[in-house]
Design a protein around this motif. Structure first.
Motif, short mmCIF file in Angstrom:
data_model
loop_
_atom_site.label_atom_id
_atom_site.label_comp_id
_atom_site.label_asym_id
_atom_site.label_seq_id
_atom_site.Cartn_x
_atom_site.Cartn_y
_atom_site.Cartn_z
N ALA A 12 9.37 0.16 10.70
CA ALA A 12 9.74 1.50 10.27
C ALA A 12 10.26 1.50 8.84
O ALA A 12 9.87 2.33 8.00
CB ALA A 12 10.80 2.07 11.22
N ILE A 13 11.16 0.57 8.53
CA ILE A 13 11.73 0.50 7.19
C ILE A 13 10.65 0.23 6.15
O ILE A 13 10.59 0.87 5.09
CB ILE A 13 12.82 -0.59 7.13
N ALA A 14 9.77 -0.73 6.46
CA ALA A 14 8.71 -1.08 5.51
C ALA A 14 7.72 0.07 5.32
O ALA A 14 7.26 0.32 4.20
CB ALA A 14 7.97 -2.33 6.00
N ALA A 15 7.38 0.78 6.40
CA ALA A 15 6.44 1.89 6.29
C ALA A 15 7.02 3.04 5.47
O ALA A 15 6.32 3.64 4.64
CB ALA A 15 6.06 2.38 7.69
N LYS A 16 8.28 3.36 5.68
CA LYS A 16 8.93 4.43 4.91
C LYS A 16 8.97 4.06 3.43
O LYS A 16 8.71 4.90 2.55
CB LYS A 16 10.34 4.68 5.43
N LEU A 50 -3.77 11.26 2.76
CA LEU A 50 -4.15 10.14 3.63
C LEU A 50 -3.27 8.92 3.42
O LEU A 50 -3.47 7.89 4.07
CB LEU A 50 -5.60 9.74 3.36
N LEU A 51 -2.30 9.00 2.52
CA LEU A 51 -1.49 7.83 2.18
C LEU A 51 -0.57 7.38 3.32
O LEU A 51 -0.01 6.29 3.26
CB LEU A 51 -0.68 8.11 0.92
N GLU A 52 -0.44 8.20 4.33
CA GLU A 52 0.29 7.77 5.53
C GLU A 52 -0.38 6.54 6.14
O GLU A 52 0.30 5.63 6.64
CB GLU A 52 0.33 8.90 6.55
N GLY A 53 -1.72 6.50 6.09
CA GLY A 53 -2.45 5.38 6.67
C GLY A 53 -2.13 4.05 6.01
O GLY A 53 -1.70 3.11 6.69
N PRO A 54 -2.33 3.92 4.69
CA PRO A 54 -1.96 2.67 4.03
C PRO A 54 -0.50 2.30 4.22
O PRO A 54 -0.17 1.10 4.30
CB PRO A 54 -2.28 2.95 2.56
N ALA A 55 0.38 3.29 4.29
CA ALA A 55 1.80 3.00 4.50
C ALA A 55 2.04 2.39 5.88
O ALA A 55 2.84 1.46 6.04
CB ALA A 55 2.63 4.27 4.33
N VAL A 56 1.35 2.90 6.91
CA VAL A 56 1.46 2.34 8.25
C VAL A 56 0.90 0.91 8.29
O VAL A 56 1.49 0.02 8.91
CB VAL A 56 0.74 3.24 9.28
N VAL A 57 -0.22 0.69 7.61
CA VAL A 57 -0.80 -0.65 7.56
C VAL A 57 0.17 -1.62 6.90
O VAL A 57 0.43 -2.72 7.40
CB VAL A 57 -2.15 -0.64 6.80
N ALA A 58 0.74 -1.21 5.76
CA ALA A 58 1.69 -2.07 5.04
C ALA A 58 2.94 -2.31 5.85
O ALA A 58 3.45 -3.45 5.92
CB ALA A 58 2.04 -1.44 3.70
N GLY A 59 3.48 -1.26 6.47
CA GLY A 59 4.68 -1.42 7.29
C GLY A 59 4.45 -2.32 8.48
O GLY A 59 5.29 -3.16 8.81
#
Length: 296
Positions: A12-16, A50-59
């Motif tokens: 969660a922290i990494a995705a945010k 669509l940047l929610e997607g890359p953020a979820v992948v990174a998190g």
């Protein structure tokens, strides 16, 4: 439970953090300005990113790297499944066209000798799913088990993407599917992606962002890998369900089925604006310039 809490918090922290960084300065793609490259129009005709997607992948990736209690091979397999599916899904997000739609459409194009962006994604996710299954192979598993597990990973990745058609739907499905997996001994595998997705659920429900193929494929793939820790009977049942749902999506609309089923409809609308709610005000009028193809 401890692994679930720690892994979920890390994801969660990494995705945010990733989402904040990406939306502050959206990366340009192929010479196209970042906001426009990652912008889409949702089912209301409003702009979303669509940047929610890359953020979820990174998190998810960051959480999986740091989550305690994961064996080295399973950690590597989870990273390969999630990041690999996310990369191929992101490619389809950015390079995809409406010329061929659905699993059947992309396979038909492949049979004609035409390699669509969706075809690249199908082949890529299939390959990374099989490779992750081989990496995570238990001592008791034979070649048949690896093939079954690879099909579960790739099938779950594709199915999760089919639910990413309304705000929050795919994440809700992921959370519902993830709870029994965590309780069944896969907490360390699924905690980070669940935490990453849950952290960005408000952005999704608020119709400011969506998972896209990158986020939905990655979330589904790692949950699928978590399911490969079941016994053979359980895994065959999961695979049968995935095959049936993926096949059904070619014939029926999940959105229509959910809308016509009271319990599913109430769950689907939980936290969302009503269908007849007025368009939400936008802080930046320039968002309109970021609209591209219809999506969520």
């Amino acid at each position: 439970m401890k692994r679930l809490i720690i892994g979920g918090a890390l994801g969660a922290i990494a995705a945010k953090a990733a989402y904040t960084a990406l939306t502050r300065r959206p990366p340009a793609v192929g010479g196209v300005e970042g906001g426009q490259a990652w912008g889409r129009t949702n089912h209301r005709g409003e702009p979303v990113t669509l940047l929610e997607g890359p953020a979820v992948v990174a998190g998810s990736a960051a959480g999986l790297l740091l989550t305690p209690g994961l064996a080295g091979r399973m950690r590597a397999a989870a990273l390969l499944a999630g990041v690999g599916s996310g990369v191929f899904g992101g490619y389809d997000d950015l390079a995809g066209s409406a010329s061929s739609k659905g699993f059947k459409g992309h396979l038909s194009a492949l049979c004609r000798g035409e390699l669509t962006s969706g075809g690249v994604k199908i082949l890529g996710i299939g390959a990374t799913g099989l490779a992750s299954a081989a990496l995570a192979r238990a001592p008791r598993h034979n070649v048949f088990d690896v093939l079954v597990n690879g099909a579960i990973v790739s099938g779950a990745a594709n199915l999760m993407n089919l639910f990413d058609l309304r705000p929050g739907r795919a994440i809700k499905v992921g959370l519902i599917a993830g709870v029994p997996l965590a309780a069944g001994g896969s907490a360390a595998v699924v905690a980070a992606p669940l935490g990453a997705a849950a952290a960005l659920l408000p952005e999704d429900l608020g119709e400011r962002a969506m998972l896209g193929d990158a986020g939905a494929n990655a979330l589904g793939a790692v949950l699928g890998l978590g399911a490969t820790r079941l016994g053979r009977g359980g895994r065959l049942a999961v695979l049968a369900g995935l095959v049936a749902l993926n096949a059904a999506s070619e014939l029926v609309s999940f959105t229509k089925v959910i809308r016509c089923t009271p319990v599913l409809h109430r769950l689907d609308m939980l936290g969302r604006r009503p269908a007849d709610a007025p368009t939400a005000p936008r802080e930046d009028a320039a968002d309109a310039a970021r609209v591209a193809d219809p999506a969520q």
